[in-house]
Write an enzyme that holds these catalytic residues in place. Structure first.
Site, PDB file in Angstrom:
ATOM      1  N   ARG A 155       0.870  -1.175   0.000  1.00 12.16           N
ATOM      2  CA  ARG A 155       0.000   0.000   0.000  1.00 12.16           C
ATOM      3  C   ARG A 155       0.907   1.225   0.000  1.00 12.16           C
ATOM      4  O   ARG A 155       2.112   1.121   0.202  1.00 12.16           O
ATOM      5  CB  ARG A 155      -0.895  -0.010   1.228  1.00 12.16           C
ATOM      6  CG  ARG A 155      -1.821  -1.234   1.289  1.00 12.16           C
ATOM      7  CD  ARG A 155      -2.973  -0.996   2.241  1.00 12.16           C
ATOM      8  NE  ARG A 155      -3.738  -2.203   2.467  1.00 12.16           N
ATOM      9  CZ  ARG A 155      -4.733  -2.638   1.687  1.00 12.16           C
ATOM     10  NH1 ARG A 155      -5.092  -1.969   0.609  1.00 12.16           N
ATOM     11  NH2 ARG A 155      -5.388  -3.744   1.986  1.00 12.16           N
ATOM     12  N   GLY A 156       0.322   2.400  -0.234  1.00 18.27           N
ATOM     13  CA  GLY A 156       1.134   3.621  -0.176  1.00 18.27           C
ATOM     14  C   GLY A 156       1.247   4.294  -1.525  1.00 18.27           C
ATOM     15  O   GLY A 156       1.322   3.620  -2.556  1.00 18.27           O
ATOM     16  N   GLY A 180      -7.156  -3.270  -6.536  1.00 15.73           N
ATOM     17  CA  GLY A 180      -8.524  -2.943  -6.133  1.00 15.73           C
ATOM     18  C   GLY A 180      -8.880  -1.517  -6.506  1.00 15.73           C
ATOM     19  O   GLY A 180      -8.338  -0.972  -7.474  1.00 15.73           O
ATOM     20  N   GLY A 182      -8.034   1.226  -5.088  1.00 14.87           N
ATOM     21  CA  GLY A 182      -6.822   2.046  -5.055  1.00 14.87           C
ATOM     22  C   GLY A 182      -5.968   1.806  -6.287  1.00 14.87           C
ATOM     23  O   GLY A 182      -5.507   2.753  -6.933  1.00 14.87           O
ATOM     24  N   GLY A 183      -5.758   0.555  -6.611  1.00 20.66           N
ATOM     25  CA  GLY A 183      -4.942   0.208  -7.777  1.00 20.66           C
ATOM     26  C   GLY A 183      -5.554   0.722  -9.077  1.00 20.66           C
ATOM     27  O   GLY A 183      -4.837   1.187  -9.970  1.00 20.66           O
ATOM     28  N   ASP A 211     -13.305  -7.910  -1.078  1.00 20.80           N
ATOM     29  CA  ASP A 211     -14.490  -7.207  -0.571  1.00 20.80           C
ATOM     30  C   ASP A 211     -15.614  -7.147  -1.608  1.00 20.80           C
ATOM     31  O   ASP A 211     -16.758  -6.856  -1.267  1.00 20.80           O
ATOM     32  CB  ASP A 211     -14.126  -5.780  -0.147  1.00 20.80           C
ATOM     33  CG  ASP A 211     -13.292  -5.736   1.127  1.00 20.80           C
ATOM     34  OD1 ASP A 211     -13.024  -6.811   1.685  1.00 20.80           O
ATOM     35  OD2 ASP A 211     -12.907  -4.633   1.549  1.00 20.80           O
ATOM     36  N   ARG A 256     -14.644  -3.739   4.356  1.00 21.12           N
ATOM     37  CA  ARG A 256     -14.556  -2.387   4.926  1.00 21.12           C
ATOM     38  C   ARG A 256     -15.840  -1.596   4.761  1.00 21.12           C
ATOM     39  O   ARG A 256     -16.357  -1.025   5.701  1.00 21.12           O
ATOM     40  CB  ARG A 256     -13.470  -1.604   4.178  1.00 21.12           C
ATOM     41  CG  ARG A 256     -12.106  -1.702   4.744  1.00 21.12           C
ATOM     42  CD  ARG A 256     -11.280  -0.559   4.178  1.00 21.12           C
ATOM     43  NE  ARG A 256      -9.872  -0.824   4.351  1.00 21.12           N
ATOM     44  CZ  ARG A 256      -9.051  -1.206   3.386  1.00 21.12           C
ATOM     45  NH1 ARG A 256      -9.487  -1.333   2.158  1.00 21.12           N
ATOM     46  NH2 ARG A 256      -7.790  -1.440   3.650  1.00 21.12           N
ATOM     47  N   GLU A 310     -16.463  -6.265   9.151  1.00 27.89           N
ATOM     48  CA  GLU A 310     -15.630  -5.385   9.990  1.00 27.89           C
ATOM     49  C   GLU A 310     -16.048  -3.912   9.908  1.00 27.89           C
ATOM     50  O   GLU A 310     -15.818  -3.143  10.833  1.00 27.89           O
ATOM     51  CB  GLU A 310     -14.161  -5.508   9.589  1.00 27.89           C
ATOM     52  CG  GLU A 310     -13.919  -5.082   8.134  1.00 27.89           C
ATOM     53  CD  GLU A 310     -12.475  -5.216   7.682  1.00 27.89           C
ATOM     54  OE1 GLU A 310     -11.582  -5.253   8.528  1.00 27.89           O
ATOM     55  OE2 GLU A 310     -12.265  -5.270   6.452  1.00 27.89           O
ATOM     56  N   ILE A 371      -8.778 -15.625   5.456  1.00 27.50           N
ATOM     57  CA  ILE A 371      -9.716 -15.876   4.347  1.00 27.50           C
ATOM     58  C   ILE A 371      -9.186 -15.362   3.013  1.00 27.50           C
ATOM     59  O   ILE A 371      -9.728 -15.685   1.963  1.00 27.50           O
ATOM     60  CB  ILE A 371     -11.125 -15.283   4.611  1.00 27.50           C
ATOM     61  CG1 ILE A 371     -11.111 -13.755   4.614  1.00 27.50           C
ATOM     62  CG2 ILE A 371     -11.713 -15.826   5.904  1.00 27.50           C
ATOM     63  CD1 ILE A 371     -12.508 -13.151   4.485  1.00 27.50           C
TER      64      ILE A 371
HETATM   65  N1  LIG Z   1      -5.990   8.189  -5.168  1.00 20.56           N
HETATM   66  C1  LIG Z   1      -4.883   7.519  -5.482  1.00 20.56           C
HETATM   67  N2  LIG Z   1      -3.953   8.083  -6.283  1.00 20.56           N
HETATM   68  C2  LIG Z   1      -2.824   7.426  -6.607  1.00 20.56           C
HETATM   69  N3  LIG Z   1      -2.529   6.191  -6.165  1.00 20.56           N
HETATM   70  C3  LIG Z   1      -3.410   5.590  -5.375  1.00 20.56           C
HETATM   71  C4  LIG Z   1      -4.634   6.215  -4.992  1.00 20.56           C
HETATM   72  N4  LIG Z   1      -5.318   5.365  -4.191  1.00 20.56           N
HETATM   73  C5  LIG Z   1      -4.544   4.269  -4.075  1.00 20.56           C
HETATM   74  N5  LIG Z   1      -3.409   4.396  -4.781  1.00 20.56           N
HETATM   75  C6  LIG Z   1      -2.330   3.429  -4.858  1.00 20.56           C
HETATM   76  O1  LIG Z   1      -2.775   2.188  -5.356  1.00 20.56           O
HETATM   77  C7  LIG Z   1      -2.143   1.131  -4.659  1.00 20.56           C
HETATM   78  C8  LIG Z   1      -3.169   0.171  -4.163  1.00 20.56           C
HETATM   79  O2  LIG Z   1      -4.145   0.853  -3.354  1.00 20.56           O
HETATM   80  P1  LIG Z   1      -4.771   0.202  -2.047  1.00 20.56           P
HETATM   81  O3  LIG Z   1      -5.893   1.042  -1.629  1.00 20.56           O
HETATM   82  O4  LIG Z   1      -3.704  -0.076  -1.067  1.00 20.56           O
HETATM   83  O5  LIG Z   1      -5.247  -1.230  -2.510  1.00 20.56           O
HETATM   84  P2  LIG Z   1      -6.340  -1.708  -3.568  1.00 20.56           P
HETATM   85  O6  LIG Z   1      -5.799  -1.481  -4.927  1.00 20.56           O
HETATM   86  O7  LIG Z   1      -6.433  -3.138  -3.268  1.00 20.56           O
HETATM   87  O8  LIG Z   1      -7.588  -0.957  -3.270  1.00 20.56           O
HETATM   88  C9  LIG Z   1      -1.317   1.745  -3.534  1.00 20.56           C
HETATM   89  O9  LIG Z   1       0.038   1.716  -3.874  1.00 20.56           O
HETATM   90  C10 LIG Z   1      -1.853   3.145  -3.453  1.00 20.56           C
HETATM   91  O10 LIG Z   1      -0.900   4.080  -3.068  1.00 20.56           O
HETATM   92  O1  LIG Z   2      -4.149  -5.451   4.210  1.00 19.67           O
HETATM   93  P1  LIG Z   2      -4.507  -4.484   5.278  1.00 19.67           P
HETATM   94  O2  LIG Z   2      -3.826  -3.179   5.044  1.00 19.67           O
HETATM   95  O3  LIG Z   2      -4.347  -5.012   6.639  1.00 19.67           O
HETATM   96  O4  LIG Z   2      -6.022  -4.158   5.062  1.00 19.67           O
HETATM   97  C1  LIG Z   2      -7.057  -5.029   5.325  1.00 19.67           C
HETATM   98  C2  LIG Z   2      -8.180  -4.738   4.373  1.00 19.67           C
HETATM   99  O5  LIG Z   2      -7.904  -5.231   3.113  1.00 19.67           O
HETATM  100  C3  LIG Z   2      -9.052  -5.833   2.535  1.00 19.67           C
HETATM  101  O6  LIG Z   2      -8.796  -7.205   2.468  1.00 19.67           O
HETATM  102  C4  LIG Z   2      -9.394  -5.244   1.200  1.00 19.67           C
HETATM  103  O7  LIG Z   2      -8.255  -4.798   0.610  1.00 19.67           O
HETATM  104  P2  LIG Z   2      -8.193  -4.166  -0.838  1.00 19.67           P
HETATM  105  O8  LIG Z   2      -8.962  -2.869  -0.869  1.00 19.67           O
HETATM  106  O9  LIG Z   2      -6.744  -3.999  -0.998  1.00 19.67           O
HETATM  107  O10 LIG Z   2      -8.747  -5.186  -1.774  1.00 19.67           O
HETATM  108  C5  LIG Z   2     -10.180  -5.515   3.488  1.00 19.67           C
HETATM  109  O11 LIG Z   2     -11.166  -6.480   3.500  1.00 19.67           O
HETATM  110  C6  LIG Z   2      -9.462  -5.319   4.774  1.00 19.67           C
HETATM  111  O12 LIG Z   2     -10.134  -4.415   5.576  1.00 19.67           O
HETATM  112 MG   LIG Z   3      -9.184  -1.076  -1.829  1.00 23.73          MG
END
Ligand SMILES: Nc1ncnc2c1ncn2[C@@H]1O[C@H](COP(=O)(O)OP(=O)(O)O)[C@@H](O)[C@H]1O
Ligand SMILES: O=P(O)(O)OC[C@H]1O[C@](O)(COP(=O)(O)O)[C@@H](O)[C@@H]1O
Ligand SMILES: [Mg+2]
EC number: 2.7.1.11
Length: 460
Positions: A155-156, A180, A182-183, A211, A256, A310, A371
Site C-alpha cells: 500500500r502507499g 482494487g 486504489g490500484g 471485498d 470495509r 468489519e 480468508i
Molecule cells: N488516489 C490515489 N492516487 C494514486 N494512487 C493511489 C490512490 N489510491 C490508491 N493508490 C495506490 O494504489 C495502490 C493500491 O491501493 P490500495 O488502496 O492499497 O489497494 P487496492 O488497490 O487493493 O484498493 C497503492 O500503492 C496506493 O498508493
Molecule cells: O491489508 P490491510 O492493510 O491489513 O487491510 C485489510 C483490508 O484489506 C481488505 O482485504 C481489502 O483490501 P483491498 O482494498 O486492498 O482489496 C479488506 O477487506 C481489509 O479491511
Molecule cells: Mg481497496
C-alpha cells in the site's frame, strides 16, 4: 449518475494494423448466446423496464465493448515488452492472473519480454524500478497452487510521473495493473500521465478485491474463494455456540465498506441468526435494538450466531474515547482504518445477557487474513485465467485506460475511471439482502424505540 453510451467507451491507442496470431481461430465466429463478436457490445442494463426507460434505439443504449481477441492488433508482438504489477491487499487468485497473463503473452502473442515489478506500485518508483522479475511460462507454471502473489504487493502512494519514467526506462509497452479500487485509481492516473506525455503505452487494469466492492463487475476474482473459507469459520462457531449454555458465536469478517463476504458466507453456512453489514446501520439498545433481539434468540433457541462485517456499526465507535475505537485515521493508501466493532459487540452482548440472567458462553472468531491468503478455488482459478486472457487481448489491441471485467457473465472492457466512480455495496432493497433476511429471520433493521414505527418486523 446516469451513464450514456459515450461514458462507457474505452480509449484506443490507434488503428490496429497487425494481424493477430489468433486471427485464424476467429475467422468463422459470429455472435451467439456464448460469444460476443468483435464490434458487438454488451448491454449495461438487462431488464426490459430499464432498457425501455432509455427511449433509445439499440445501438445508442449504454453498453460495453466486448472483451476478447481481435483479428487485427495494435502492437507488433515481437517488439512488445509487457509489465505486470499486483497492488493492495492480498486476494486469492493473484498468482493465477499473473500466470494467465504470462502464458497468453508468451505462448500465443510471443511477445519479446515480460517484466514483473515487485512489491506493488512501489516497484515502479525510481529506487525499485530495476529490481524486476523476468517472467516466463516456466517461471509461472505452478504458481497458481499458492495464495498471495509471487510479485509481492504494498500500500502507499506513488507519483504518477515517476511511474511513467519507470515504464519508459524499462521499455514497457503494455502494463497490467492488478489491483482494487486504489490500484484502479492509480492506474487511471498512470494512464493519464502517459497520455499527457503522448506516449504509446497501454494500461490495462485487472480488478481484484475480496471485498467485492468494485462496480461494473459481477463479482471480483478471489471473492468466491474468500467467502468459502469464511464459511468454515461460521460453521465452527455455530457448533461451539450450539454446544454451550447461552452460547454466543460471533465471526468478524473482512469487508470495509461492503458486506458481501459476510452476506454470502452467512448464506453458505446457513447457521447465522444475524448478519451485520456496513450498508445497514443498527442500534444496540431499545426494544427493537440488536441486544434485545440477541436476548430473544438465546431465550428461544438456546444460542445465537452473529456474522459481522468489519465495517459494520462504525458509528457506534465514533464517540471520542469509545472502547475499541483504535485511533481511526487512514492507512498508507488513504483507506479508512476501522475501529474494532467485533470486540465492542462481544463486550456489549456479554454485559447485556449477563444482566438479563443469561450469562453467555462467548465464542468469538476473527479469521482476518486467513480468508484472503489462500489459493484460489477451482471456480476462481478459471475466472482468473479468463480475465487474464481478456486483459492480454485488450492490451495487444491497443485498448488503454481500461479494465477487463465480467459483466452479466460476459467479459467486457470498462473505462478505468468508471471502476472508481462508485462503490459496489449490498443493496438493502436488493434480492441478496432479501435472501439474508429470509435465511436468518432477522428484522430488516435493528432500530430504536424512536423509529419503531418504520421498522418492519422480522419474517419469523
Ligand atoms: N488516489 C490515489 N492516487 C494514486 N494512487 C493511489 C490512490 N489510491 C490508491 N493508490 C495506490 O494504489 C495502490 C493500491 O491501493 P490500495 O488502496 O492499497 O489497494 P487496492 O488497490 O487493493 O484498493 C497503492 O500503492 C496506493 O498508493
Ligand atoms: O491489508 P490491510 O492493510 O491489513 O487491510 C485489510 C483490508 O484489506 C481488505 O482485504 C481489502 O483490501 P483491498 O482494498 O486492498 O482489496 C479488506 O477487506 C481489509 O479491511
Ligand atoms: Mg481497496
Amino acid at each position: 449518475m446516469t451513464l450514456h453510451l459515450d461514458d462507457l467507451r474505452v480509449r484506443h491507442l490507434g488503428e490496429c494494423r497487425y494481424d493477430s496470431p489468433l486471427a485464424e481461430m476467429l475467422s468463422t465466429k459470429q455472435t451467439s448466446p456464448h460469444y460476443v463478436a468483435e464490434g458487438d457490445r454488451v448491454l449495461l442494463e438487462d431488464t426490459v423496464s430499464m432498457l425501455a426507460g432509455h427511449r433509445l434505439p439499440p445501438a445508442r443504449v449504454p453498453s460495453f465493448e466486448g472483451a476478447g481477441p481481435r483479428r487485427k492488433i495494435y502492437f507488433d508482438p515481437a517488439q512488445v515488452t509487457a509489465g505486470i504489477v499486483t497492488c493492495g491487499g492480498l486476494c486469492p487468485g493473484l498468482n493465477n492472473v499473473i500466470r494467465g497473463l504470462v502464458q497468453e503473452l508468451a505462448v500465443h502473442y510471443q511477445v519479446k519480454r515480460i517484466l514483473g515489478f515487485r512489491n506493488g506500485l512501489q516497484g515502479l518508483t525510481a529506487d525499485h524500478r530495476h529490481d524486476t522479475v523476468e517472467l516466463t511460462p516456466a517461471h509461472v507454471r505452478d504458481i497458481h497452487k499458492d495464495g498471495g502473489t509471487i510479485l509481492g504487493s504494498s500500500r502507499g502512494g506513488q507519483d504518477a510521473d515517476e511511474m511513467v519514467d519507470s515504464l519508459v526506462l524499462r521499455g514497457v509497452d503494455v502494463m497490467f495493473v492488478i489491483g482494487g479500487d486504489g490500484g484502479m485509481r492509480a492506474a487511471t492516473y498512470l494512464s493519464d500521465a502517459i497520455r499527457a506525455r503522448g506516449l504509446d503505452i497501454a494500461v490495462i487494469g485487472v480488478p481484484k478485491t475480496i471485498d467485492n466492492d468494485l462496480p461494473f463487475t459481477d463479482q471480483s476474482f478471489g471473492f468466491q474463494s474468500a467467502f468459502a473459507r469464511a464459511t468454515d469459520f461460521i460453521s465452527s462457531v455455530s457448533v461451539e455456540a450450539a454446544s454451550s449454555p447461552n452460547g454466543v458465536g460471533i465471526v468478524k469478517l473482512m469487508g470495509r465498506h461492503s458486506g458481501f463476504i459476510a452476506s454470502y458466507a452467512a448464506l453458505a453456512a446457513n447457521g447465522a441468526d444475524i448478519v451485520l453489514i456496513p450498508e445497514i446501520p443498527f442500534a444496540l439498545e431499545g426494544p427493537d435494538g440488536l441486544l434485545a433481539h440477541i436476548e430473544q434468540r438465546v431465550r428461544a433457541k438456546g444460542y445465537v450466531v452473529i456474522v459481522l462485517a468489519e465495517g459494520a456499526g462504525q458509528d457506534l465507535l465514533d464517540q471520542p474515547g469509545a472502547a475499541h475505537r483504535n485511533g481511526r485515521g487512514t492507512d498508507a493508501s488513504g483507506n479508512l482504518k476501522l475501529g474494532n466493532i467485533g470486540e465492542l459487540l462481544k463486550d456489549r452482548v456479554a454485559a447485556h445477557l449477563t444482566a438479563a440472567g443469561l450469562p453467555p458462553t462467548m465464542r468469538y472468531i476473527d479469521p482476518s487474513y486467513a480468508i484472503r491468503s489462500i489459493a484460489a478455488n477451482p471456480y476462481d482459478s478459471v475466472y482468473c485465467l479468463r480475465l487474464a486472457h481478456a486483459a492480454v487481448h485488450a492490451a495487444m489491441a491497443g485498448r488503454t485506460a481500461a479494465a477487463v471485467a465480467r459483466w452479466r457473465r460476459r467479459f467486457v472492457h470498462v473505462p478505468l475511471s468508471l471502476m472508481t466512480s462508485r462503490r459496489n455495496q449490498v443493496d438493502p432493497d436488493g434480492d441478496l439482502w432479501m435472501s439474508v433476511l429470509e435465511t436468518t429471520c432477522q428484522p430488516a433493521e435493528f432500530g430504536t424505540a424512536a423509529d419503531r414505527e418504520k421498522v418492519p418486523m422480522g419474517f419469523c
